[in-house]
Design a protein around this motif. Structure first.
Motif, PDB file in Angstrom:
ATOM      1  N   ALA A 148       3.906  10.876   1.443  1.00  0.00           N
ATOM      2  CA  ALA A 148       3.838  10.687  -0.007  1.00  0.00           C
ATOM      3  C   ALA A 148       4.001  12.070  -0.629  1.00  0.00           C
ATOM      4  O   ALA A 148       3.317  13.019  -0.243  1.00  0.00           O
ATOM      5  N   GLN A 149       4.914  12.175  -1.545  1.00  0.00           N
ATOM      6  CA  GLN A 149       5.148  13.464  -2.199  1.00  0.00           C
ATOM      7  C   GLN A 149       3.952  13.813  -3.069  1.00  0.00           C
ATOM      8  O   GLN A 149       3.451  12.981  -3.822  1.00  0.00           O
ATOM      9  N   LEU A 150       3.482  15.070  -2.967  1.00  0.00           N
ATOM     10  CA  LEU A 150       2.386  15.508  -3.822  1.00  0.00           C
ATOM     11  C   LEU A 150       2.810  15.382  -5.277  1.00  0.00           C
ATOM     12  O   LEU A 150       3.931  15.715  -5.643  1.00  0.00           O
ATOM     13  N   GLY A 151       1.926  14.834  -6.092  1.00  0.00           N
ATOM     14  CA  GLY A 151       2.226  14.581  -7.490  1.00  0.00           C
ATOM     15  C   GLY A 151       2.794  13.195  -7.730  1.00  0.00           C
ATOM     16  O   GLY A 151       2.852  12.749  -8.872  1.00  0.00           O
ATOM     17  N   ALA A 152       3.207  12.522  -6.655  1.00  0.00           N
ATOM     18  CA  ALA A 152       3.715  11.152  -6.802  1.00  0.00           C
ATOM     19  C   ALA A 152       2.548  10.218  -7.094  1.00  0.00           C
ATOM     20  O   ALA A 152       1.412  10.481  -6.723  1.00  0.00           O
ATOM     21  N   ALA A 153       2.868   9.123  -7.755  1.00  0.00           N
ATOM     22  CA  ALA A 153       1.830   8.181  -8.156  1.00  0.00           C
ATOM     23  C   ALA A 153       1.955   6.869  -7.401  1.00  0.00           C
ATOM     24  O   ALA A 153       3.040   6.475  -6.977  1.00  0.00           O
ATOM     25  N   ALA A 154       0.811   6.201  -7.248  1.00  0.00           N
ATOM     26  CA  ALA A 154       0.756   4.876  -6.643  1.00  0.00           C
ATOM     27  C   ALA A 154       0.076   3.932  -7.623  1.00  0.00           C
ATOM     28  O   ALA A 154      -0.888   4.315  -8.293  1.00  0.00           O
ATOM     29  N   PRO A 155       0.568   2.714  -7.732  1.00  0.00           N
ATOM     30  CA  PRO A 155      -0.081   1.760  -8.623  1.00  0.00           C
ATOM     31  C   PRO A 155      -1.505   1.457  -8.143  1.00  0.00           C
ATOM     32  O   PRO A 155      -1.765   1.410  -6.941  1.00  0.00           O
ATOM     33  N   LEU A 156      -2.398   1.246  -9.084  1.00  0.00           N
ATOM     34  CA  LEU A 156      -3.803   1.025  -8.735  1.00  0.00           C
ATOM     35  C   LEU A 156      -4.029  -0.315  -8.045  1.00  0.00           C
ATOM     36  O   LEU A 156      -4.877  -0.412  -7.153  1.00  0.00           O
ATOM     37  N   HIS A 157      -3.288  -1.337  -8.410  1.00  0.00           N
ATOM     38  CA  HIS A 157      -3.586  -2.687  -7.929  1.00  0.00           C
ATOM     39  C   HIS A 157      -3.117  -2.972  -6.505  1.00  0.00           C
ATOM     40  O   HIS A 157      -3.571  -3.943  -5.905  1.00  0.00           O
ATOM     41  N   CYS A 158      -2.258  -2.120  -5.953  1.00  0.00           N
ATOM     42  CA  CYS A 158      -1.730  -2.448  -4.625  1.00  0.00           C
ATOM     43  C   CYS A 158      -1.697  -1.256  -3.680  1.00  0.00           C
ATOM     44  O   CYS A 158      -0.909  -1.234  -2.744  1.00  0.00           O
ATOM     45  N   SER A 159      -2.562  -0.295  -3.918  1.00  0.00           N
ATOM     46  CA  SER A 159      -2.692   0.834  -2.991  1.00  0.00           C
ATOM     47  C   SER A 159      -4.160   0.971  -2.609  1.00  0.00           C
ATOM     48  O   SER A 159      -5.043   0.651  -3.410  1.00  0.00           O
ATOM     49  N   GLY A 160      -4.402   1.428  -1.399  1.00  0.00           N
ATOM     50  CA  GLY A 160      -5.792   1.626  -0.978  1.00  0.00           C
ATOM     51  C   GLY A 160      -6.506   2.603  -1.880  1.00  0.00           C
ATOM     52  O   GLY A 160      -7.638   2.353  -2.319  1.00  0.00           O
ATOM     53  N   VAL A 161      -5.855   3.719  -2.191  1.00  0.00           N
ATOM     54  CA  VAL A 161      -6.494   4.722  -3.050  1.00  0.00           C
ATOM     55  C   VAL A 161      -6.737   4.156  -4.445  1.00  0.00           C
ATOM     56  O   VAL A 161      -7.779   4.393  -5.057  1.00  0.00           O
ATOM     57  N   GLY A 162      -5.799   3.394  -4.960  1.00  0.00           N
ATOM     58  CA  GLY A 162      -5.957   2.809  -6.284  1.00  0.00           C
ATOM     59  C   GLY A 162      -7.106   1.832  -6.341  1.00  0.00           C
ATOM     60  O   GLY A 162      -7.897   1.825  -7.289  1.00  0.00           O
ATOM     61  N   LYS A 163      -7.220   0.995  -5.323  1.00  0.00           N
ATOM     62  CA  LYS A 163      -8.315   0.021  -5.303  1.00  0.00           C
ATOM     63  C   LYS A 163      -9.676   0.707  -5.200  1.00  0.00           C
ATOM     64  O   LYS A 163     -10.635   0.272  -5.838  1.00  0.00           O
ATOM     65  N   VAL A 164      -9.760   1.790  -4.440  1.00  0.00           N
ATOM     66  CA  VAL A 164     -11.022   2.544  -4.361  1.00  0.00           C
ATOM     67  C   VAL A 164     -11.388   3.106  -5.733  1.00  0.00           C
ATOM     68  O   VAL A 164     -12.541   3.023  -6.163  1.00  0.00           O
ATOM     69  N   LEU A 165     -10.410   3.676  -6.418  1.00  0.00           N
ATOM     70  CA  LEU A 165     -10.672   4.270  -7.739  1.00  0.00           C
ATOM     71  C   LEU A 165     -11.069   3.197  -8.750  1.00  0.00           C
ATOM     72  O   LEU A 165     -11.967   3.406  -9.569  1.00  0.00           O
ATOM     73  N   LEU A 166     -10.438   2.033  -8.702  1.00  0.00           N
ATOM     74  CA  LEU A 166     -10.798   0.940  -9.601  1.00  0.00           C
ATOM     75  C   LEU A 166     -12.173   0.367  -9.269  1.00  0.00           C
ATOM     76  O   LEU A 166     -12.953   0.060 -10.168  1.00  0.00           O
TER      77      LEU A 166
END
Length: 170
Positions: free
Chosen positions: A42-60
């Motif tokens: 994953a490129q640094l600074g790239a974004a992942a949608p919250l609803h379908c990424s592990g990191v996004g789900k943790v943050l939500l």
């Protein structure tokens, strides 16, 4: 993060929340590359949608349920694969599970053939400030291994949290 790569051999990412209300994303802020011939990047600074990424789900899942639901209601819940959760009901159930178990799994929800497991990183006050994840081809990160990998990712996230001043309480 390097110790986790050594233990698992897979790519490890650190991501934080970024963006205005309704357009929040998980942005990758650090990465330790896996050792395998086939590895995820994953490129640094790239974004992942919250609803379908592990990191996004943790943050939500770290947010109060009503706030997480409100953010999801304002977001575009695009289906990236047939496995992507795209309804508020399904995502609400998933976020409750993430909060209860202390980690999230992206089970080929953003890209087929890729599985990710993420755990929260806490700041000194105990609030979740980032998510630490391991990403791997789903053939290598199989469901039977998830409890063992979750324990390792959670332990690494706790070590990062301790370096940020979190005492383990709160």
């Amino acid at each position: 993060m390097d110790a986790l790569v050594t233990a698992l051999g897979e790519t490890v990412n650190l991501a934080a929340l970024r963006g205005p209300a309704g357009h929040e994303e998980a942005v990758y802020i650090h990465q330790a590359e896996g050792r395998g011939l086939v590895r995820l990047f994953a490129q640094l600074g790239a974004a992942a949608p919250l609803h379908c990424s592990g990191v996004g789900k943790v943050l939500l899942a770290a947010l109060p349920p009503q706030e997480a639901r409100a953010r999801l209601a304002r977001a575009e819940l695009s289906a990236y694969t047939p496995r992507t959760l795209t309804t508020l009901e399904a995502l609400g159930t998933e976020l409750a599970r993430v909060a209860a178990q202390g980690y999230a799994v992206d089970d080929e929800e953003r890209e087929l053939g890729v599985r990710c497991l993420a755990a929260p990183v806490r700041g000194a006050a105990g609030t979740v400030v980032a998510a630490l994840s391991v990403s791997a081809p789903s053939a290598r990160l199989i469901p039977a291994d998830l409890p063992r990998v979750a324990a390792q990712v959670q332990a690494s996230a706790a070590r990062v949290s301790a370096r940020l001043g979190w005492s383990g309480e709160g």
